[in-house]
Design a protein around this motif. Structure first.
Motif, PDB file in Angstrom:
ATOM      1  N   SER A  17       0.833  -1.204   0.000  1.00 43.28           N
ATOM      2  CA  SER A  17       0.000   0.000   0.000  1.00 43.28           C
ATOM      3  C   SER A  17       0.868   1.254   0.000  1.00 43.28           C
ATOM      4  CB  SER A  17      -0.946  -0.003   1.205  1.00 43.28           C
ATOM      5  OG  SER A  17      -0.251   0.215   2.422  1.00 43.28           O
ATOM      6  N   LEU A  18       2.027   1.191   0.678  1.00 41.45           N
ATOM      7  CA  LEU A  18       2.963   2.311   0.635  1.00 41.45           C
ATOM      8  C   LEU A  18       3.540   2.491  -0.763  1.00 41.45           C
ATOM      9  CD1 LEU A  18       4.717   1.717   4.057  1.00 41.45           C
ATOM     10  CD2 LEU A  18       3.610   3.858   3.376  1.00 41.45           C
ATOM     11  N   VAL A  19       3.806   1.380  -1.422  1.00 38.94           N
ATOM     12  CA  VAL A  19       4.240   1.468  -2.818  1.00 38.94           C
ATOM     13  C   VAL A  19       3.175   2.181  -3.648  1.00 38.94           C
ATOM     14  CG1 VAL A  19       4.815   0.145  -4.894  1.00 38.94           C
ATOM     15  CG2 VAL A  19       5.731  -0.564  -2.678  1.00 38.94           C
ATOM     16  N   GLY A  20       1.906   1.864  -3.386  1.00 43.11           N
ATOM     17  CA  GLY A  20       0.812   2.516  -4.100  1.00 43.11           C
ATOM     18  C   GLY A  20       0.774   4.016  -3.852  1.00 43.11           C
ATOM     19  N   THR A  21       1.003   4.415  -2.597  1.00 43.85           N
ATOM     20  CA  THR A  21       1.030   5.861  -2.337  1.00 43.85           C
ATOM     21  C   THR A  21       2.202   6.517  -3.032  1.00 43.85           C
ATOM     22  OG1 THR A  21       2.325   5.636  -0.282  1.00 43.85           O
ATOM     23  CG2 THR A  21      -0.082   5.535  -0.091  1.00 43.85           C
ATOM     24  N   HIS A  22       3.319   5.797  -3.136  1.00 44.02           N
ATOM     25  CA  HIS A  22       4.470   6.359  -3.846  1.00 44.02           C
ATOM     26  C   HIS A  22       4.177   6.517  -5.336  1.00 44.02           C
ATOM     27  CE1 HIS A  22       9.164   6.401  -4.212  1.00 44.02           C
ATOM     28  NE2 HIS A  22       8.637   7.606  -4.262  1.00 44.02           N
ATOM     29  N   VAL A  23       3.416   5.573  -5.876  1.00 43.47           N
ATOM     30  CA  VAL A  23       2.974   5.694  -7.273  1.00 43.47           C
ATOM     31  C   VAL A  23       2.250   7.025  -7.471  1.00 43.47           C
ATOM     32  CG1 VAL A  23       1.401   4.788  -9.029  1.00 43.47           C
ATOM     33  CG2 VAL A  23       2.859   3.217  -7.726  1.00 43.47           C
ATOM     34  N   MET A  24       1.292   7.302  -6.588  1.00 45.63           N
ATOM     35  CA  MET A  24       0.475   8.498  -6.776  1.00 45.63           C
ATOM     36  C   MET A  24       1.214   9.768  -6.382  1.00 45.63           C
ATOM     37  SD  MET A  24      -1.829   7.076  -8.264  1.00 45.63           S
ATOM     38  CE  MET A  24      -2.378   8.712  -8.753  1.00 45.63           C
ATOM     39  N   ASN A  25       2.126   9.688  -5.433  1.00 48.56           N
ATOM     40  CA  ASN A  25       2.894  10.882  -5.069  1.00 48.56           C
ATOM     41  C   ASN A  25       3.757  11.339  -6.246  1.00 48.56           C
ATOM     42  OD1 ASN A  25       3.832  12.706  -2.726  1.00 48.56           O
ATOM     43  ND2 ASN A  25       5.750  11.956  -3.563  1.00 48.56           N
ATOM     44  N   ALA A 117       7.514  16.855  -0.904  1.00 51.96           N
ATOM     45  CA  ALA A 117       8.586  16.874   0.096  1.00 51.96           C
ATOM     46  C   ALA A 117       8.112  16.324   1.435  1.00 51.96           C
ATOM     47  CB  ALA A 117       9.099  18.311   0.271  1.00 51.96           C
ATOM     48  N   ALA A 118       6.908  16.678   1.846  1.00 59.98           N
ATOM     49  CA  ALA A 118       6.390  16.205   3.125  1.00 59.98           C
ATOM     50  C   ALA A 118       6.187  14.691   3.113  1.00 59.98           C
ATOM     51  CB  ALA A 118       5.072  16.909   3.443  1.00 59.98           C
ATOM     52  N   TYR A 119       5.822  14.157   1.967  1.00 57.93           N
ATOM     53  CA  TYR A 119       5.538  12.723   1.853  1.00 57.93           C
ATOM     54  C   TYR A 119       6.785  11.861   1.983  1.00 57.93           C
ATOM     55  CZ  TYR A 119       4.710   8.269  -0.493  1.00 57.93           C
ATOM     56  OH  TYR A 119       4.676   6.937  -0.796  1.00 57.93           O
ATOM     57  N   THR A 124       9.397   6.845   3.179  1.00 58.97           N
ATOM     58  CA  THR A 124      10.587   6.025   2.961  1.00 58.97           C
ATOM     59  C   THR A 124      10.944   5.239   4.213  1.00 58.97           C
ATOM     60  OG1 THR A 124      11.427   7.608   1.337  1.00 58.97           O
ATOM     61  CG2 THR A 124      13.005   6.059   2.265  1.00 58.97           C
ATOM     62  N   VAL A 125      10.903   5.884   5.378  1.00 60.39           N
ATOM     63  CA  VAL A 125      11.188   5.182   6.631  1.00 60.39           C
ATOM     64  C   VAL A 125      10.125   4.115   6.897  1.00 60.39           C
ATOM     65  CG1 VAL A 125      11.398   5.452   9.122  1.00 60.39           C
ATOM     66  CG2 VAL A 125      12.460   7.121   7.605  1.00 60.39           C
ATOM     67  N   ALA A 126       8.864   4.439   6.628  1.00 64.28           N
ATOM     68  CA  ALA A 126       7.784   3.463   6.823  1.00 64.28           C
ATOM     69  C   ALA A 126       7.943   2.265   5.894  1.00 64.28           C
ATOM     70  CB  ALA A 126       6.425   4.127   6.601  1.00 64.28           C
ATOM     71  N   PRO A 336      23.276   5.726   9.804  1.00 64.67           N
ATOM     72  CA  PRO A 336      22.330   4.787  10.423  1.00 64.67           C
ATOM     73  C   PRO A 336      21.601   5.366  11.623  1.00 64.67           C
ATOM     74  CG  PRO A 336      24.583   4.216  10.997  1.00 64.67           C
ATOM     75  CD  PRO A 336      24.671   5.286   9.957  1.00 64.67           C
ATOM     76  N   ARG A 337      22.123   6.448  12.211  1.00 68.00           N
ATOM     77  CA  ARG A 337      21.452   7.056  13.358  1.00 68.00           C
ATOM     78  C   ARG A 337      20.431   8.116  12.950  1.00 68.00           C
ATOM     79  NH1 ARG A 337      26.271   8.128  17.792  1.00 68.00           N
ATOM     80  NH2 ARG A 337      27.306   6.111  17.584  1.00 68.00           N
ATOM     81  N   HIS A 338      20.437   8.494  11.684  1.00 76.60           N
ATOM     82  CA  HIS A 338      19.554   9.570  11.215  1.00 76.60           C
ATOM     83  C   HIS A 338      18.924   9.171   9.884  1.00 76.60           C
ATOM     84  CE1 HIS A 338      22.430  11.637  13.935  1.00 76.60           C
ATOM     85  NE2 HIS A 338      21.382  12.380  14.257  1.00 76.60           N
ATOM     86  N   LEU A 339      18.107   8.122   9.908  1.00 79.04           N
ATOM     87  CA  LEU A 339      17.537   7.605   8.665  1.00 79.04           C
ATOM     88  C   LEU A 339      16.605   8.609   8.006  1.00 79.04           C
ATOM     89  CD1 LEU A 339      16.749   3.900   9.645  1.00 79.04           C
ATOM     90  CD2 LEU A 339      18.772   4.826   8.503  1.00 79.04           C
ATOM     91  N   GLY A 340      15.799   9.306   8.824  1.00 81.85           N
ATOM     92  CA  GLY A 340      14.897  10.301   8.246  1.00 81.85           C
ATOM     93  C   GLY A 340      15.659  11.428   7.591  1.00 81.85           C
ATOM     94  N   THR A 341      16.712  11.893   8.257  1.00 85.20           N
ATOM     95  CA  THR A 341      17.542  12.939   7.671  1.00 85.20           C
ATOM     96  C   THR A 341      18.204  12.456   6.396  1.00 85.20           C
ATOM     97  OG1 THR A 341      17.973  13.906   9.849  1.00 85.20           O
ATOM     98  CG2 THR A 341      19.521  14.445   8.087  1.00 85.20           C
ATOM     99  N   ALA A 342      18.732  11.223   6.425  1.00 85.69           N
ATOM    100  CA  ALA A 342      19.374  10.661   5.233  1.00 85.69           C
ATOM    101  C   ALA A 342      18.397  10.604   4.063  1.00 85.69           C
ATOM    102  CB  ALA A 342      19.920   9.268   5.537  1.00 85.69           C
ATOM    103  N   SER A 343      17.165  10.130   4.338  1.00 81.61           N
ATOM    104  CA  SER A 343      16.160  10.047   3.282  1.00 81.61           C
ATOM    105  C   SER A 343      15.767  11.436   2.794  1.00 81.61           C
ATOM    106  CB  SER A 343      14.914   9.321   3.796  1.00 81.61           C
ATOM    107  OG  SER A 343      15.209   8.013   4.184  1.00 81.61           O
TER     108      SER A 343
END
Length: 418
Positions: A17-25, A117-119, A124-126, A336-343
């Motif tokens: 389902s996350l892949v699906g949201t990425h399709v539409m994003n 950008a918000a998405y 990605t982390v999810a 590895p300590r900042h995955l959200g920042t890396a993404s």
């Protein structure tokens, strides 16, 4: 000798389902590019003005995506997956209605880019958590975005191509459907406890209490390469349809066919890149991708017919996206300590420099022709190839060590070193 700790089983339904949201994003990003020829032909925008809309769609995205990534590291911002997707889709949905006013259109494109950008960091982390965190799963997630960008010209052609720019609100319909599916599955996953079988129990017991240190120097070098990649990608995405139309006196449909082939090939390249990386290593595939992309870009410049140009545009998209998902997984290995920042930073840079320089490419196209843009892009990709030769894999992580997202408790428990 101790074995590597088993990973927590992925949640496949939620992952897809996350892949699906990425399709539409990323459908919104592709739709923004697919709308440019219609703005040029129906509203008489020049190439520089059309490129300015690309800047609008990427500028706020590039600025705020690292911010959203930083916030994702510190707070639970999963609601941004749907909120960002909604803003991105609404911006494109009203773009046709505002197209008679260039600056109003510029604003709605900017808002759409902000939603994109918000998405991305939260999604990605999810997806990393839900899919198990391997190169293959992250490539599949990335392919979702590529597929969205690829089918966007079809959606734009079936709506705007038939009914005119006033039909852009129809592009909102599939996004609403996919978002609804994700919300249902995410709610179901939240109410379903993780399995407490041997694998999950062993993962809980064997989970590391110390997260490897961040390698900021290597991450900075990777960002340089991603910045060059962004110039090539955003430039090609923005001008491939315009170039085919201008160089071969083709129709808008043929121009958008070139964009669709470029995007579909990009999706395939992303998927293949992930599989190749699991087999041959990330750094080798990154170098291979840039080498083939350089050759494809040079070939595209000298394409003698529109058919040849479309085929080579596909080759360019395929090769350029071989390393795309690997940029993200390698950034996770470096930080590895900042995955959200890396993404957030990596995905932000994937459009940042390209978006900022696209108006200059538009000025070049107005002064000469759109093909001159691809001469510049070929040189940029060649520079990225040279830089990629110096990328090094991280060797101090356990097997799949860069795949598992550390929890906040793990990061707090490990001493901070830079």
């Amino acid at each position: 000798m101790t074995s590597a700790p088993p990973s927590v089983p992925p949640r496949r339904a939620l992952f897809w389902s996350l892949v699906g949201t990425h399709v539409m994003n990323d459908f919104q990003t592709g739709a923004a590019a697919a709308l440019l020829p219609y703005f040029v032909l129906e509203q008489r925008y020049d190439y520089a003005a059309a490129a300015g809309l690309t800047l609008a769609a990427t500028s706020l995205s590039s600025i705020f995506q690292p911010v959203f990534g930083w916030l994702t590291d510190r707070f639970s911002l999963r609601p941004l997956i749907v909120a960002g997707l909604a803003v991105a889709a609404l911006g494109i949905a009203v773009a046709g209605l505002t197209s008679a006013n260039y600056w109003l259109t510029w604003i709605v494109f900017s808002l759409s880019g902000l939603g994109v950008a918000a998405y991305h960091p939260a999604a990605t982390v999810a997806a990393k958590e839900a899919g198990g965190g391997t190169n293959r799963s992250m490539s599949i997630f990335s392919v979702g975005g590529n597929v969205g960008a690829a089918i966007a010209p079809i959606g734009v052609g079936l709506t705007v191509g038939v009914l005119g720019l006033q039909a852009t609100p129809l592009l909102l319909i599939p996004t609403i459907a996919i978002a609804a599916v994700y919300l249902v599955l995410n709610r179901r996953a939240a109410l379903t406890p993780r399995p407490v079988g041997p694998v999950a129990a062993a993962a809980e017991v064997a989970a590391p209490t110390r997260v490897p240190r961040d390698l900021w120097g290597r991450f900075a070098w990777l960002l340089l390469i991603v910045s060059l990649w962004s110039v090539a990608y955003v430039g090609a995405r923005s001008f491939v349809a315009l170039d085919v139309i201008d160089r071969f006196d083709a129709t808008t449909d043929v121009g958008n066919l070139a964009l669709m082939v470029f995007s579909l090939a990009a999706a395939l390249g992303t998927l293949v890149g992930g599989f190749f990386a699991d087999r041959f290593g990330r750094t080798r595939v990154i170098v291979l991708g840039y080498a083939l992309a350089t050759a494809a870009a040079v070939g595209y410049v000298f394409a003698p017919t529109e058919v040849t140009a479309i085929v080579l545009a596909g080759g360019l998209g395929w090769a350029l996206f071989l390393p795309f998902a690997l940029h993200v997984t390698l950034s996770h290995a470096y930080l590895p300590r900042h995955l959200g920042t890396a993404s957030g930073v990596t995905l932000g840079m994937a459009t940042a420099l390209g978006g900022l320089l696209t108006p200059l490419l538009g000025v070049l196209a107005d002064a000469t022709d759109p093909r001159a843009v691809f001469v510049v892009l070929a040189g940029v990709i060649a520079v990225a190839l040279v830089c990629a030769l110096f990328v090094r894999e991280r060797t101090d992580l356990p097997p799949e060590g860069d795949a598992a997202a550390p929890t906040g408790a793990e990061v707090e428990a490990s001493p901070s070193r830079t």
